[in-house]
Design a protein around this motif. Structure first.
Motif, PDB file in Angstrom:
ATOM      1  N   VAL A  90       0.856  -1.317   0.021  1.00  0.00           N
ATOM      2  CA  VAL A  90      -0.038  -0.067  -0.049  1.00  0.00           C
ATOM      3  C   VAL A  90       0.732   1.177  -0.003  1.00  0.00           C
ATOM      4  O   VAL A  90       0.381   2.144   0.743  1.00  0.00           O
ATOM      5  N   ALA A  91       2.022   1.339  -0.538  1.00  0.00           N
ATOM      6  CA  ALA A  91       2.674   2.489  -0.869  1.00  0.00           C
ATOM      7  C   ALA A  91       2.014   3.322  -1.959  1.00  0.00           C
ATOM      8  O   ALA A  91       2.435   4.596  -1.755  1.00  0.00           O
ATOM      9  N   PHE A  92       1.411   2.825  -2.720  1.00  0.00           N
ATOM     10  CA  PHE A  92       0.650   3.783  -3.818  1.00  0.00           C
ATOM     11  C   PHE A  92       1.562   4.338  -4.725  1.00  0.00           C
ATOM     12  O   PHE A  92       1.336   5.190  -5.507  1.00  0.00           O
ATOM     13  N   GLU A  93       3.067   4.090  -4.697  1.00  0.00           N
ATOM     14  CA  GLU A  93       3.906   4.858  -5.390  1.00  0.00           C
ATOM     15  C   GLU A  93       3.786   4.657  -7.005  1.00  0.00           C
ATOM     16  O   GLU A  93       3.979   5.308  -7.826  1.00  0.00           O
ATOM     17  N   CYS A  94       3.148   3.256  -7.381  1.00  0.00           N
ATOM     18  CA  CYS A  94       3.087   2.743  -8.786  1.00  0.00           C
ATOM     19  C   CYS A  94       2.036   3.581  -9.310  1.00  0.00           C
ATOM     20  O   CYS A  94       2.186   4.254 -10.592  1.00  0.00           O
ATOM     21  N   SER A  95       0.875   4.144  -8.753  1.00  0.00           N
ATOM     22  CA  SER A  95      -0.195   4.971  -9.093  1.00  0.00           C
ATOM     23  C   SER A  95       0.305   6.441  -9.036  1.00  0.00           C
ATOM     24  O   SER A  95      -0.293   7.145 -10.192  1.00  0.00           O
ATOM     25  N   GLU A  96       1.198   7.040  -8.277  1.00  0.00           N
ATOM     26  CA  GLU A  96       1.725   8.196  -8.353  1.00  0.00           C
ATOM     27  C   GLU A  96       2.698   8.170  -9.686  1.00  0.00           C
ATOM     28  O   GLU A  96       2.472   9.227 -10.090  1.00  0.00           O
ATOM     29  N   VAL A  97       3.399   7.497 -10.106  1.00  0.00           N
ATOM     30  CA  VAL A  97       4.216   7.542 -11.157  1.00  0.00           C
ATOM     31  C   VAL A  97       3.549   7.208 -12.416  1.00  0.00           C
ATOM     32  O   VAL A  97       4.094   7.712 -13.720  1.00  0.00           O
ATOM     33  N   CYS A  98       2.655   6.458 -12.544  1.00  0.00           N
ATOM     34  CA  CYS A  98       2.067   5.968 -13.508  1.00  0.00           C
ATOM     35  C   CYS A  98       1.497   7.171 -14.944  1.00  0.00           C
ATOM     36  O   CYS A  98       1.209   7.843 -14.473  1.00  0.00           O
ATOM     37  N   PRO A  99       2.385   7.079 -15.946  1.00  0.00           N
ATOM     38  CA  PRO A  99       2.199   8.197 -17.013  1.00  0.00           C
ATOM     39  C   PRO A  99       0.781   8.238 -17.544  1.00  0.00           C
ATOM     40  O   PRO A  99       0.578   8.925 -18.489  1.00  0.00           O
ATOM     41  N   SER A 100       0.100   7.053 -17.304  1.00  0.00           N
ATOM     42  CA  SER A 100      -1.244   7.063 -18.343  1.00  0.00           C
ATOM     43  C   SER A 100      -2.492   6.769 -17.193  1.00  0.00           C
ATOM     44  O   SER A 100      -3.166   6.229 -17.663  1.00  0.00           O
ATOM     45  N   ASP A 101      -2.143   7.082 -16.085  1.00  0.00           N
ATOM     46  CA  ASP A 101      -3.317   7.298 -15.004  1.00  0.00           C
ATOM     47  C   ASP A 101      -4.212   5.939 -14.869  1.00  0.00           C
ATOM     48  O   ASP A 101      -5.278   5.728 -14.867  1.00  0.00           O
ATOM     49  N   VAL A 102      -3.282   4.930 -14.897  1.00  0.00           N
ATOM     50  CA  VAL A 102      -3.956   3.286 -14.904  1.00  0.00           C
ATOM     51  C   VAL A 102      -4.234   3.181 -13.498  1.00  0.00           C
ATOM     52  O   VAL A 102      -5.317   2.298 -13.274  1.00  0.00           O
ATOM     53  N   ASP A 103      -3.722   3.853 -12.273  1.00  0.00           N
ATOM     54  CA  ASP A 103      -3.981   3.412 -10.883  1.00  0.00           C
ATOM     55  C   ASP A 103      -3.773   1.984 -10.561  1.00  0.00           C
ATOM     56  O   ASP A 103      -4.635   1.353 -10.348  1.00  0.00           O
ATOM     57  N   PRO A 104      -2.503   1.587 -10.883  1.00  0.00           N
ATOM     58  CA  PRO A 104      -2.311  -0.044 -10.472  1.00  0.00           C
ATOM     59  C   PRO A 104      -2.658  -0.367  -9.096  1.00  0.00           C
ATOM     60  O   PRO A 104      -3.122  -1.386  -8.546  1.00  0.00           O
ATOM     61  N   ALA A 105      -2.286   0.781  -8.171  1.00  0.00           N
ATOM     62  CA  ALA A 105      -2.591   0.141  -6.481  1.00  0.00           C
ATOM     63  C   ALA A 105      -3.891   0.232  -6.501  1.00  0.00           C
ATOM     64  O   ALA A 105      -4.479  -0.859  -5.748  1.00  0.00           O
ATOM     65  N   GLY A 106      -4.925   1.006  -7.046  1.00  0.00           N
ATOM     66  CA  GLY A 106      -6.208   0.841  -6.845  1.00  0.00           C
ATOM     67  C   GLY A 106      -6.739  -0.242  -7.397  1.00  0.00           C
ATOM     68  O   GLY A 106      -7.470  -1.016  -6.712  1.00  0.00           O
ATOM     69  N   SER A 107      -6.172  -0.883  -8.455  1.00  0.00           N
ATOM     70  CA  SER A 107      -6.577  -2.199  -9.072  1.00  0.00           C
ATOM     71  C   SER A 107      -6.238  -3.404  -8.195  1.00  0.00           C
ATOM     72  O   SER A 107      -6.904  -4.359  -8.005  1.00  0.00           O
ATOM     73  N   ILE A 108      -4.996  -3.279  -7.718  1.00  0.00           N
ATOM     74  CA  ILE A 108      -4.551  -4.291  -6.799  1.00  0.00           C
ATOM     75  C   ILE A 108      -5.580  -4.293  -5.426  1.00  0.00           C
ATOM     76  O   ILE A 108      -6.064  -5.674  -5.023  1.00  0.00           O
ATOM     77  N   MET A 109      -5.958  -3.058  -4.844  1.00  0.00           N
ATOM     78  CA  MET A 109      -7.004  -3.161  -3.831  1.00  0.00           C
ATOM     79  C   MET A 109      -8.311  -3.667  -4.223  1.00  0.00           C
ATOM     80  O   MET A 109      -8.820  -4.292  -3.598  1.00  0.00           O
ATOM     81  N   SER A 110      -8.511  -3.323  -5.639  1.00  0.00           N
ATOM     82  CA  SER A 110      -9.973  -3.902  -5.998  1.00  0.00           C
ATOM     83  C   SER A 110      -9.780  -5.456  -6.235  1.00  0.00           C
ATOM     84  O   SER A 110     -10.986  -6.193  -5.908  1.00  0.00           O
ATOM     85  N   LEU A 111      -8.741  -6.183  -6.562  1.00  0.00           N
ATOM     86  CA  LEU A 111      -8.425  -7.661  -6.583  1.00  0.00           C
ATOM     87  C   LEU A 111      -8.664  -8.113  -5.281  1.00  0.00           C
ATOM     88  O   LEU A 111      -9.469  -9.080  -4.908  1.00  0.00           O
ATOM     89  N   ARG A 112      -8.034  -7.516  -3.999  1.00  0.00           N
ATOM     90  CA  ARG A 112      -8.236  -7.926  -2.815  1.00  0.00           C
ATOM     91  C   ARG A 112      -9.651  -7.815  -2.590  1.00  0.00           C
ATOM     92  O   ARG A 112     -10.223  -8.783  -1.891  1.00  0.00           O
TER      93      ARG A 112
END
Lengths: 244, 135
Positions: free
Chosen positions: A203-225
């Motif tokens: 839950v560092a959310f750094e992936c979503s912060e740096v994503c140049p395409s607003d994919v929000d990977p961290a949000g996706s991981i939380m949604s999978l959980r």
């Protein structure tokens, strides 16, 4: 904005070198000069052996991901003078094997996409009635993810667990679950439901912060959980469970 | 057919895992929280072991215990108590955020949740520090 001379400190490494080292170059930049353009100038005028990867020059291909002033970005869309620093540092992405200079091996990144039933391209449900041009059977819809590897570089967990599926692959997995279009999703959920999958994220959310395409990977991981927890709770209270 | 040598991967990469966890330069609040959560977690484990060692002084009888109490009232020791309370508060409250967000609750507002919990931690820390040094 007038032209300025900017110092570039670039991390360089060639196969056989004991370790990466930094080289310094002076580059004249104007308000249109991107980091990628500056790197190409360096290669043309100063160091023809400088290794970098690029293609489209407009943030579509995702091949020029690198660390610019310590932050993962696409070099093709970062304006040098807008960085506001007289010295610009450039380094390859972290958490992926280094091949040379600014080029990392993307094999481990793409290997994570080899999930069961993970489609690369899915049929689009949009505009089903529209006529397609000659030679095109059906419209396809592309995902936002550029597969640039920037999220993996920024992820603290990807740096310590080589088996970790990583933000990009799990974001792709969530896209299938979120919008399955008739495809079964159990295998995708099963694929991420382990200690190297969605439960490894801290839950560092750094992936979503740096994503140049607003994919929000961290949000996706939380949604999978959330989906896995939901299914677990439903199974717990299901009649089959109560009857067993 | 010409032999093409496969590139040798730099064995130094990926970087040291500790660097991946704790190199928070240019990172955002989530990474700082991640790194601090690990540090405070490790600190609390070390404290637990030290606590057991200190308690074992009781085995030396009343004189040994009195000596320890004198040490425990030293301002530097009290300052360490405040550091310990900070570790407990940060790890516990940030842990609540991680648990909630990790279950898909409050994902969109995880930063707000973090700062709310940190304000609570700060208030509790100040009150605790005053109590440690005055009571």
């Amino acid at each position: 904005m007038p032209e300025k001379t900017i110092t570039f400190r670039i991390q360089e490494y060639k196969q056989g070198d004991p370790a990466p080292h930094e080289e310094t170059y002076q580059v004249k930049c104007d308000h249109n000069t991107t980091v990628l353009i500056a790197l190409q100038d360096i290669r043309r005028e100063h160091n023809s052996s400088l290794m970098l990867r690029h293609s489209c020059h407009h943030a579509s291909c995702g091949t020029c991901g690198m660390k610019i002033n310590g932050q993962e970005q696409l070099a093709c869309v970062v304006k040098v003078l807008e960085l506001g620093t007289p010295v610009v540092t450039v380094a390859p992405l972290d958490n992926l094997p280094l091949i040379g200079d600014l080029v990392v091996d993307m094999d481990p990144f793409f290997a994570k996409y080899n999930a069961p039933d993970m489609p690369y391209i899915r049929s689009s449900e949009f505009n089903p009635e529209a006529a397609t041009p000659d030679g095109i059977e059906a419209y396809t819809r592309f995902e936002n993810c550029l597969e640039c590897g920037i999220c993996v570089s920024a992820c603290p967990v990807a740096g310590s667990d080589l088996a970790y599926l990583g933000p990009a692959a799990m974001a792709a997995g969530w896209r299938v679950v979120e919008e399955s279009r008739g495809q079964e999703t159990a295998s995708i959920l099963d694929w991420v439901n382990n200690e190297h999958g969605c439960w490894r994220c801290h839950v560092a959310f750094e992936c979503s912060e740096v994503c140049p395409s607003d994919v929000d990977p961290a949000g996706s991981i939380m949604s999978l959980r959330r989906e896995l927890i939901r299914q677990r709770v439903l199974r717990f209270f299901s009649p089959a469970k109560q009857g067993s | 057919m010409e032999h093409i040598q496969k590139p040798v991967k730099d064995t130094a990469r990926p970087r040291n895992p500790l660097m991946a966890w704790f190199d928070v330069r240019k990172r955002r609040v989530g990474s700082w929280a991640f790194a601090l959560n690990r540090l405070t977690g490790l600190g609390l484990v070390v404290y637990l072991l030290l606590h057991l060692v200190v308690l074992s002084i009781l085995l030396q009888g009343e004189a040994g215990w009195d000596k320890f109490i004198t040490l425990a009232r030293h301002p530097l020791f009290l300052l360490m108590d405040v550091v310990l309370i900070f570790g407990i508060l940060f790890h516990g409250l940030n842990g609540i955020r991680v648990a909630l967000v990790g279950m898909g609750i409050g994902v969109r507002s995880h930063k707000t949740l973090f700062w709310i919990l940190m304000v609570i931690a700060l208030v509790a820390l100040v009150i605790s520090a005053v109590m440690v040094f005055t009571i």
